[in-house]
Motif scaffolding. Structure first.
Motif, PDB file in Angstrom:
ATOM      1  N   ALA A  62     -47.923  42.443   4.641  1.00 30.15           N
ATOM      2  CA  ALA A  62     -48.996  43.390   4.304  1.00 30.15           C
ATOM      3  C   ALA A  62     -49.690  43.894   5.562  1.00 30.15           C
ATOM      4  N   PHE A  63     -49.986  42.978   6.492  1.00 26.45           N
ATOM      5  CA  PHE A  63     -50.628  43.408   7.734  1.00 26.45           C
ATOM      6  C   PHE A  63     -49.674  44.254   8.584  1.00 26.45           C
ATOM      7  N   GLY A  79     -53.426  49.706  15.067  1.00 25.04           N
ATOM      8  CA  GLY A  79     -52.097  49.228  14.720  1.00 25.04           C
ATOM      9  C   GLY A  79     -51.771  47.922  15.419  1.00 25.04           C
ATOM     10  N   ALA A  80     -52.145  47.828  16.693  1.00 22.32           N
ATOM     11  CA  ALA A  80     -51.899  46.605  17.454  1.00 22.32           C
ATOM     12  C   ALA A  80     -52.662  45.431  16.856  1.00 22.32           C
ATOM     13  N   VAL A  81     -53.903  45.655  16.457  1.00 26.13           N
ATOM     14  CA  VAL A  81     -54.702  44.587  15.848  1.00 26.13           C
ATOM     15  C   VAL A  81     -54.040  44.092  14.560  1.00 26.13           C
ATOM     16  N   ALA A  82     -53.560  45.024  13.718  1.00 21.92           N
ATOM     17  CA  ALA A  82     -52.901  44.639  12.471  1.00 21.92           C
ATOM     18  C   ALA A  82     -51.633  43.833  12.745  1.00 21.92           C
ATOM     19  N   THR A  87     -48.356  38.587  13.377  1.00 23.66           N
ATOM     20  CA  THR A  87     -47.657  37.580  14.201  1.00 23.66           C
ATOM     21  C   THR A  87     -48.305  36.207  14.091  1.00 23.66           C
ATOM     22  N   LYS A  88     -49.607  36.169  13.877  1.00 21.00           N
ATOM     23  CA  LYS A  88     -50.269  34.866  13.741  1.00 21.00           C
ATOM     24  C   LYS A  88     -49.867  34.180  12.446  1.00 21.00           C
ATOM     25  N   LEU A 100     -45.421  45.069  17.322  1.00 17.74           N
ATOM     26  CA  LEU A 100     -46.635  44.925  18.120  1.00 17.74           C
ATOM     27  C   LEU A 100     -46.431  45.557  19.494  1.00 17.74           C
ATOM     28  N   GLY A 101     -45.267  45.291  20.102  1.00 17.88           N
ATOM     29  CA  GLY A 101     -44.966  45.894  21.394  1.00 17.88           C
ATOM     30  C   GLY A 101     -44.951  47.404  21.331  1.00 17.88           C
ATOM     31  N   ASN A 102     -44.377  47.958  20.260  1.00 17.98           N
ATOM     32  CA  ASN A 102     -44.348  49.411  20.114  1.00 17.98           C
ATOM     33  C   ASN A 102     -45.752  49.978  19.961  1.00 17.98           C
ATOM     34  N   ALA A 103     -46.603  49.280  19.216  1.00 21.01           N
ATOM     35  CA  ALA A 103     -47.972  49.763  19.041  1.00 21.01           C
ATOM     36  C   ALA A 103     -48.733  49.717  20.356  1.00 21.01           C
TER      37      ALA A 103
END
Length: 438
Positions: A62-63, A79-82, A87-88, A100-103
């Motif tokens: 979902a995130f 986007g990076a925060v989401a 990942t957590k 995450l890297g792409n964001a």
């Protein structure tokens, strides 16, 4: 009517969650998503609900969907925060690290957009980027782009020796893909020579297309990336710079390698730094009608760098600023407080003169964008001859980074043409050739 219904579903989901009614909140989220509206609230609440219910995989997804939505809206920081939250929840799922890297690095050319880079620094995301790329590599998502972005993040953290090692790994993979036999035959035996050629500019004149055509030649081996910008970041050191280049054997069949950094064209210290380190480098400049170049530059900044002024206002502001400019080579602090260099960068003659005061004319190849695009095969023949390589014909000469925008008003074009006329005449006189720009 539909908008009101959708907003209600999103707000209902949020209200249910705040009241602790998780199952009802989840149902409202699914309804909002089904209607393909209000997905920001829906995925946010859904992720929180599923996390509370202990469904970590579904919560992570979902995130991740929330991150995908933000990236589609060019909201890369959110986007990076989401994706960080995803990942957590699923720390061993490599796809999240890739996203995450792409964001973190999302831009039409890596993350050299100034605003996005500043966000990374301000929010402390550089260390997060390094961690996510290293984790992605550890989990087997070890692509060229992951390594390249890791190298860039390490560079931004001034971990230059680590970055150099990562760049070489990325480059080896890139070269292996393009030239299957090259790595086995030459990688460990040939010498890294640095740039045999550099495309010095000018920006928004077709340098990307030119570089992409050049590296199609079987005797030109690509660098890890097109724009290295080393000579304006000279403190990074020669070892860091050379890590971007492949070993290129010289002998019966010469292999060449080079880069294309348009930042060098108007940067005063680049010329002497390059001369000290690589005095025999061949220099290529492609020049476009400066009126068209300025308009293209404006629209690029309008799209990517937050330019808010109209084209008319931006051009007139700069005409006024340049009218009192004493040092055309530097612009001056007051000039750069308010201007973006749209017109300044098209004052080609003054930059070309400075380059030719340092390097001899025979080390330059200068040609027009208009001729390049109208007859690319003929132009590339000249380029390869200049580099002392056999001619090579491409099957397709597509345009790279082609902008799309409405044409400028004819009255404004006439004003800009009048502004450039004396400077273009000086360029023609200095180079002894006609450009026929209008």
């Amino acid at each position: 009517m539909t908008s009101n219904i959708v907003e209600t579903h999103g707000q209902i989901a949020k209200n249910y969650y705040q009241e602790g009614k998780r199952k009802k909140a989840l149902a409202a989220c699914k309804k909002a998503i089904e209607l393909n509206q209000d997905v920001e609230i829906a995925y946010q609440v859904m992720g929180d609900v599923l996390k509370d219910l202990g469904e970590t995989q579904a919560a992570g997804d979902a995130f991740a969907k929330l991150g995908e939505f933000y990236v589609s809206q060019a909201k890369y920081q959110k986007g990076a925060v989401a994706y960080r939250r995803a990942t957590k929840l699923r720390p061993n799922y490599s796809v999240y690290y890739k996203d995450l890297g792409n964001a973190l690095t999302h831009n039409h050319v890596y993350w050299y957009n100034r605003e996005l880079k500043q966000i990374l620094i301000d929010e402390g995301f550089l260390d997060e980027a390094i961690t996510c790329y290293q984790k992605a590599i550890e989990l087997g998502f070890n692509t060229f782009w992951v390594s390249l972005n890791l190298g860039d993040a390490l560079t931004a953290r001034n971990r230059l020796e680590e970055a150099a090692s990562v760049y070489q790994t990325a480059l080896r993979r890139k070269v292996q893909r393009a030239y299957p036999d090259f790595v086995d035959r030459y990688w460990n035996s040939a010498k890294v020579n640095g740039p045999d050629f550099i495309i010095i500019g000018a920006a928004k004149c077709g340098t990307t297309s030119l570089y992409e055509y050049m590296v199609e030649h079987p005797q030109i081996v690509q660098t890890v990336k097109k724009e290295i910008d080393f000579f304006i970041n000279f403190e990074r050191g020669l070892d860091w710079y050379l890590s971007h280049f492949p070993p290129t054997p010289k002998g019966k069949v010469n292999f060449l390698s080079g880069e294309a950094s348009t930042s060098y064209f108007n940067h005063n210290e680049t010329r002497t730094r390059l001369l000290e380190q690589f005095p025999n480098t061949k220099l290529i400049a492609i020049l476009r009608n400066p009126v068209d170049r300025a308009i293209s530059h404006y629209h690029n900044n309008r799209k990517y760098s937050g330019e808010k002024r109209s084209l008319h206002d931006a051009m007139h502001d700069e005409i006024e600023a340049l009218s009192g400019l004493q040092d055309r080579l530097k612009g001056g602090g007051q000039y750069w407080k308010n201007q973006q260099g749209y017109l300044w960068l098209g004052l080609y003659v003054y930059f070309i003169q400075e380059w030719m005061n340092v390097f001899p004319p025979e080390q330059f190849l200068i040609f027009q964008s208009e001729e390049f695009y109208s007859a690319p095969a003929k132009t590339m023949q000249q380029v390869f001859e200049f580099l002392e390589l056999p001619d090579y014909q491409l099957t397709d000469y597509k345009k790279y980074n082609k902008g799309s925008y409405s044409p400028a008003e004819e009255e404004l074009r006439q004003e800009l043409s009048a502004f450039y006329k004396p400077h273009n005449q000086k360029l023609e006189e200095y180079l002894g050739r006609s450009f026929n720009w209008k």
